[in-house]
Design a protein around this motif. Structure first.
Motif, PDB file in Angstrom:
ATOM      1  N   ASN A  75      44.321 -19.976 -42.715  1.00 42.13           N
ATOM      2  CA  ASN A  75      42.943 -20.390 -43.036  1.00 42.13           C
ATOM      3  C   ASN A  75      42.184 -20.699 -41.743  1.00 42.13           C
ATOM      4  O   ASN A  75      41.941 -21.861 -41.422  1.00 42.13           O
ATOM      5  N   PRO A  76      41.844 -19.670 -40.982  1.00 40.70           N
ATOM      6  CA  PRO A  76      41.158 -19.917 -39.702  1.00 40.70           C
ATOM      7  C   PRO A  76      39.810 -20.586 -39.928  1.00 40.70           C
ATOM      8  O   PRO A  76      39.110 -20.303 -40.899  1.00 40.70           O
ATOM      9  N   PRO A  77      39.419 -21.492 -39.039  1.00 41.27           N
ATOM     10  CA  PRO A  77      38.139 -22.199 -39.198  1.00 41.27           C
ATOM     11  C   PRO A  77      36.953 -21.253 -39.026  1.00 41.27           C
ATOM     12  O   PRO A  77      37.030 -20.254 -38.306  1.00 41.27           O
ATOM     13  N   GLU A  78      35.856 -21.566 -39.703  1.00 39.35           N
ATOM     14  CA  GLU A  78      34.644 -20.760 -39.585  1.00 39.35           C
ATOM     15  C   GLU A  78      33.957 -21.026 -38.242  1.00 39.35           C
ATOM     16  O   GLU A  78      34.090 -22.101 -37.645  1.00 39.35           O
ATOM     17  N   HIS A  79      33.211 -20.025 -37.779  1.00 44.35           N
ATOM     18  CA  HIS A  79      32.450 -20.109 -36.523  1.00 44.35           C
ATOM     19  C   HIS A  79      33.359 -20.490 -35.347  1.00 44.35           C
ATOM     20  O   HIS A  79      32.986 -21.283 -34.476  1.00 44.35           O
ATOM     21  N   ALA A  80      34.572 -19.961 -35.374  1.00 46.76           N
ATOM     22  CA  ALA A  80      35.532 -20.271 -34.300  1.00 46.76           C
ATOM     23  C   ALA A  80      36.433 -19.070 -34.076  1.00 46.76           C
ATOM     24  O   ALA A  80      36.537 -18.178 -34.921  1.00 46.76           O
ATOM     25  N   LEU A  81      37.049 -19.033 -32.897  1.00 47.55           N
ATOM     26  CA  LEU A  81      38.023 -17.992 -32.561  1.00 47.55           C
ATOM     27  C   LEU A  81      39.391 -18.636 -32.399  1.00 47.55           C
ATOM     28  O   LEU A  81      39.520 -19.692 -31.765  1.00 47.55           O
ATOM     29  N   VAL A  82      40.395 -17.996 -32.991  1.00 47.76           N
ATOM     30  CA  VAL A  82      41.773 -18.448 -32.811  1.00 47.76           C
ATOM     31  C   VAL A  82      42.441 -17.489 -31.825  1.00 47.76           C
ATOM     32  O   VAL A  82      42.572 -16.292 -32.089  1.00 47.76           O
ATOM     33  N   LEU A  83      42.838 -18.011 -30.662  1.00 49.28           N
ATOM     34  CA  LEU A  83      43.434 -17.203 -29.608  1.00 49.28           C
ATOM     35  C   LEU A  83      44.870 -17.653 -29.362  1.00 49.28           C
ATOM     36  O   LEU A  83      45.111 -18.842 -29.110  1.00 49.28           O
ATOM     37  N   CYS A  84      45.803 -16.719 -29.453  1.00 51.47           N
ATOM     38  CA  CYS A  84      47.208 -17.007 -29.166  1.00 51.47           C
ATOM     39  C   CYS A  84      47.458 -16.664 -27.696  1.00 51.47           C
ATOM     40  O   CYS A  84      47.363 -15.505 -27.297  1.00 51.47           O
ATOM     41  N   CYS A  85      47.772 -17.682 -26.895  1.00 52.73           N
ATOM     42  CA  CYS A  85      47.820 -17.514 -25.439  1.00 52.73           C
ATOM     43  C   CYS A  85      49.218 -17.820 -24.899  1.00 52.73           C
ATOM     44  O   CYS A  85      49.909 -18.718 -25.385  1.00 52.73           O
ATOM     45  N   ASP A  86      49.580 -17.072 -23.854  1.00 51.17           N
ATOM     46  CA  ASP A  86      50.841 -17.349 -23.183  1.00 51.17           C
ATOM     47  C   ASP A  86      50.926 -16.502 -21.915  1.00 51.17           C
ATOM     48  O   ASP A  86      50.101 -15.612 -21.694  1.00 51.17           O
ATOM     49  N   ALA A 114      45.643 -13.483 -24.019  1.00 48.76           N
ATOM     50  CA  ALA A 114      45.090 -14.243 -25.137  1.00 48.76           C
ATOM     51  C   ALA A 114      44.798 -13.252 -26.254  1.00 48.76           C
ATOM     52  O   ALA A 114      43.915 -12.406 -26.126  1.00 48.76           O
ATOM     53  N   LEU A 115      45.553 -13.351 -27.349  1.00 49.39           N
ATOM     54  CA  LEU A 115      45.420 -12.439 -28.480  1.00 49.39           C
ATOM     55  C   LEU A 115      44.468 -13.026 -29.510  1.00 49.39           C
ATOM     56  O   LEU A 115      44.681 -14.137 -30.011  1.00 49.39           O
ATOM     57  N   ASN A 116      43.386 -12.289 -29.807  1.00 53.49           N
ATOM     58  CA  ASN A 116      42.461 -12.698 -30.857  1.00 53.49           C
ATOM     59  C   ASN A 116      43.125 -12.443 -32.207  1.00 53.49           C
ATOM     60  O   ASN A 116      43.391 -11.301 -32.572  1.00 53.49           O
ATOM     61  N   MET A 117      43.396 -13.512 -32.947  1.00 53.82           N
ATOM     62  CA  MET A 117      44.165 -13.391 -34.175  1.00 53.82           C
ATOM     63  C   MET A 117      43.478 -12.496 -35.210  1.00 53.82           C
ATOM     64  O   MET A 117      44.135 -11.743 -35.934  1.00 53.82           O
ATOM     65  N   LEU A 118      42.146 -12.539 -35.298  1.00 51.93           N
ATOM     66  CA  LEU A 118      41.436 -11.800 -36.329  1.00 51.93           C
ATOM     67  C   LEU A 118      41.249 -10.330 -35.976  1.00 51.93           C
ATOM     68  O   LEU A 118      41.346  -9.463 -36.846  1.00 51.93           O
ATOM     69  N   HIS A 153      40.074 -22.145 -30.517  1.00 57.83           N
ATOM     70  CA  HIS A 153      41.354 -22.783 -30.841  1.00 57.83           C
ATOM     71  C   HIS A 153      42.467 -21.976 -30.181  1.00 57.83           C
ATOM     72  O   HIS A 153      42.716 -20.826 -30.555  1.00 57.83           O
ATOM     73  N   LEU A 154      43.120 -22.562 -29.186  1.00 61.54           N
ATOM     74  CA  LEU A 154      44.143 -21.867 -28.414  1.00 61.54           C
ATOM     75  C   LEU A 154      45.531 -22.338 -28.840  1.00 61.54           C
ATOM     76  O   LEU A 154      45.818 -23.546 -28.831  1.00 61.54           O
ATOM     77  N   VAL A 155      46.372 -21.384 -29.244  1.00 60.64           N
ATOM     78  CA  VAL A 155      47.773 -21.677 -29.562  1.00 60.64           C
ATOM     79  C   VAL A 155      48.589 -21.411 -28.307  1.00 60.64           C
ATOM     80  O   VAL A 155      48.628 -20.286 -27.796  1.00 60.64           O
ATOM     81  N   VAL A 156      49.244 -22.446 -27.767  1.00 67.60           N
ATOM     82  CA  VAL A 156      50.009 -22.320 -26.526  1.00 67.60           C
ATOM     83  C   VAL A 156      51.332 -23.053 -26.674  1.00 67.60           C
ATOM     84  O   VAL A 156      51.520 -23.866 -27.593  1.00 67.60           O
ATOM     85  N   ASP A 157      52.259 -22.770 -25.747  1.00 67.68           N
ATOM     86  CA  ASP A 157      53.536 -23.484 -25.779  1.00 67.68           C
ATOM     87  C   ASP A 157      53.470 -24.713 -24.881  1.00 67.68           C
ATOM     88  O   ASP A 157      52.413 -25.073 -24.363  1.00 67.68           O
ATOM     89  N   ASN A 158      54.619 -25.348 -24.681  1.00 65.29           N
ATOM     90  CA  ASN A 158      54.660 -26.619 -23.952  1.00 65.29           C
ATOM     91  C   ASN A 158      54.962 -26.462 -22.471  1.00 65.29           C
ATOM     92  O   ASN A 158      55.475 -27.380 -21.825  1.00 65.29           O
ATOM     93  N   PHE A 167      47.861  -8.519 -35.862  1.00 63.14           N
ATOM     94  CA  PHE A 167      49.122  -8.875 -36.506  1.00 63.14           C
ATOM     95  C   PHE A 167      48.798  -9.859 -37.635  1.00 63.14           C
ATOM     96  O   PHE A 167      48.050 -10.812 -37.437  1.00 63.14           O
ATOM     97  N   ILE A 168      49.349  -9.620 -38.812  1.00 62.06           N
ATOM     98  CA  ILE A 168      49.040 -10.446 -39.977  1.00 62.06           C
ATOM     99  C   ILE A 168      50.163 -11.447 -40.214  1.00 62.06           C
ATOM    100  O   ILE A 168      51.317 -11.067 -40.400  1.00 62.06           O
TER     101      ILE A 168
END
Length: 362
Positions: A166-177, A217-221, A256-261, A336-337
């Motif tokens: 459920n990605p937030p509206e008016h936002a980008l979800v980026l998976c980064c590493d 940085a992968l754009n999820m959508l 919104h950036l998804v990153v590791d530790n 990727f879904i």
């Protein structure tokens, strides 16, 4: 001398046999059998049938008897054979094979093979292989796993999976590493190209010509990837990549950036820069849970399709190949879904932890 049994044909049997004896598409052996029966119906003896058809008398007698027992249909297929006689080799005991495979190990080794277990039990390797297939046993294979011990595992899992589903509206979800230590490898000898009957060849040894790091940085959508390469991967390079993301994304969008530790992601200078750019929201994966970051799927693809089998004489050549691959993918991006729910993942983790605790307590 045994007298052959007489053969009497009905009109339908006679018609079918004559068709089988002459039709070209019928197998030669079936044609022979039909001719034997037709001659037998005319009162010809088995010996004379054998002479006329250039075969053995026993063959004529066999198919005469088969017709009398099963009719025309009995001529269309061979009779079942008993197969190879049993040898004196000991038959495998199914329960014993399964028990030893699961509970014991051979001397000086970590697991059984079909041959070592067969020798141990005095049976055949093929018998052991059949039992293993029937019970789904594969001692030669080991599957890896890692359970996260992060005390905030559930919280972080639900946070990231929620972004995916459920990605937030008016936002980008980026998976980064970062994909670090990508080696520019040159082979010591030229390989042979792919051809019919032979795969492409490549020497197992190589020459190292330096390394580089891929920031992605992968754009999820959309599936598009923003990238940067650098031979270093300190917090300074990560901060430079964040600034690149800031420049290349619409200013009106929350990020919104998804990153590791990784320590560079939490460096004080990075945190200070993020505090000045409130549209950046960081979502950290749980410890030992990089599989939650979808950019890892992209890293697998670029490794398999471009890097692993590539030949690079320098780091700039390697970086050019990486950038070319990303440009081609971005021209026709495919996202990727993510489909797994957080509850399903937690249930699986719970089952794994119960099994792990059970084994460690034994």
């Amino acid at each position: 001398m045994r007298v052959a049994k007489p053969v009497q044909l009905s009109a339908d049997d006679d018609r079918r046999l004559r068709i089988l004896s002459k039709r070209k598409r019928v197998e030669a052996r079936v044609q022979m059998r039909a001719r034997i029966v037709l001659l037998a119906a005319d009162g010809v003896s088995d010996k004379d049938i054998a002479d006329k058809l250039d075969t053995d008398r026993r063959v004529a007698a066999r198919w005469r008897a088969r017709f009398l027992a099963a009719g025309v249909d009995g001529l269309l297929q061979d009779a079942t054979r008993p197969g190879r006689p049993r040898t004196a080799r000991k038959a495998a005991n199914v329960e014993q094979v399964v028990r030893i495979t699961l509970e014991e190990t051979p001397a000086g080794a970590t697991h059984w093979s079909t041959r070592t277990l067969a020798a141990h039990l005095g049976t055949s390797a093929s018998a052991v292989a059949r039992i293993w297939r029937a019970h789904g046993l594969k001692p030669h294979r080991v599957e890896s796993f890692k359970l996260s011990n992060d005390p905030r595992f559930i919280e972080k899992l639900e946070d990231i999976v929620g972004l995916y589903l459920n990605p937030p509206e008016h936002a980008l979800v980026l998976c980064c590493d970062e994909k670090t230590q990508i080696q520019a490898l040159d082979r010591t000898q030229p390989g042979l190209p792919l051809k019919r009957g032979r795969g492409k060849t490549m020497t197992h040894d190589y020459k190292r010509n330096g390394v580089t790091t891929l920031f992605a940085a992968l754009n999820m959508l959309t599936g598009k990837v923003m990238s940067m390469t650098d031979q270093l991967h300190r917090h300074q390079e990560w901060l430079r990549f964040l600034k690149t993301i800031d420049r290349k994304t619409p200013k009106t969008k929350e990020l919104h950036l998804v990153v590791d530790n990784y320590a560079t992601h939490k460096h004080p200078e990075v945190l200070a820069w993020l505090a000045k750019h409130p549209r950046f929201h960081m979502h950290f994966t749980p410890t030992s849970s990089s599989w939650l970051n979808m950019v890892e799927r992209f890293f697998r693809d670029i490794t398999d399709k471009r890097i692993r089998r590539g030949v690079f004489t320098s780091v700039p050549e390697l970086e050019a190949a990486i950038n070319e691959y990303i440009a081609v993918q971005n021209a026709k991006p495919k996202p990727f879904i993510w489909t797994a729910k957080a509850s399903d993942i937690l249930a699986k983790v719970t089952r794994a932890r119960v099994a792990l605790n059970k084994n460690t307590s034994i």
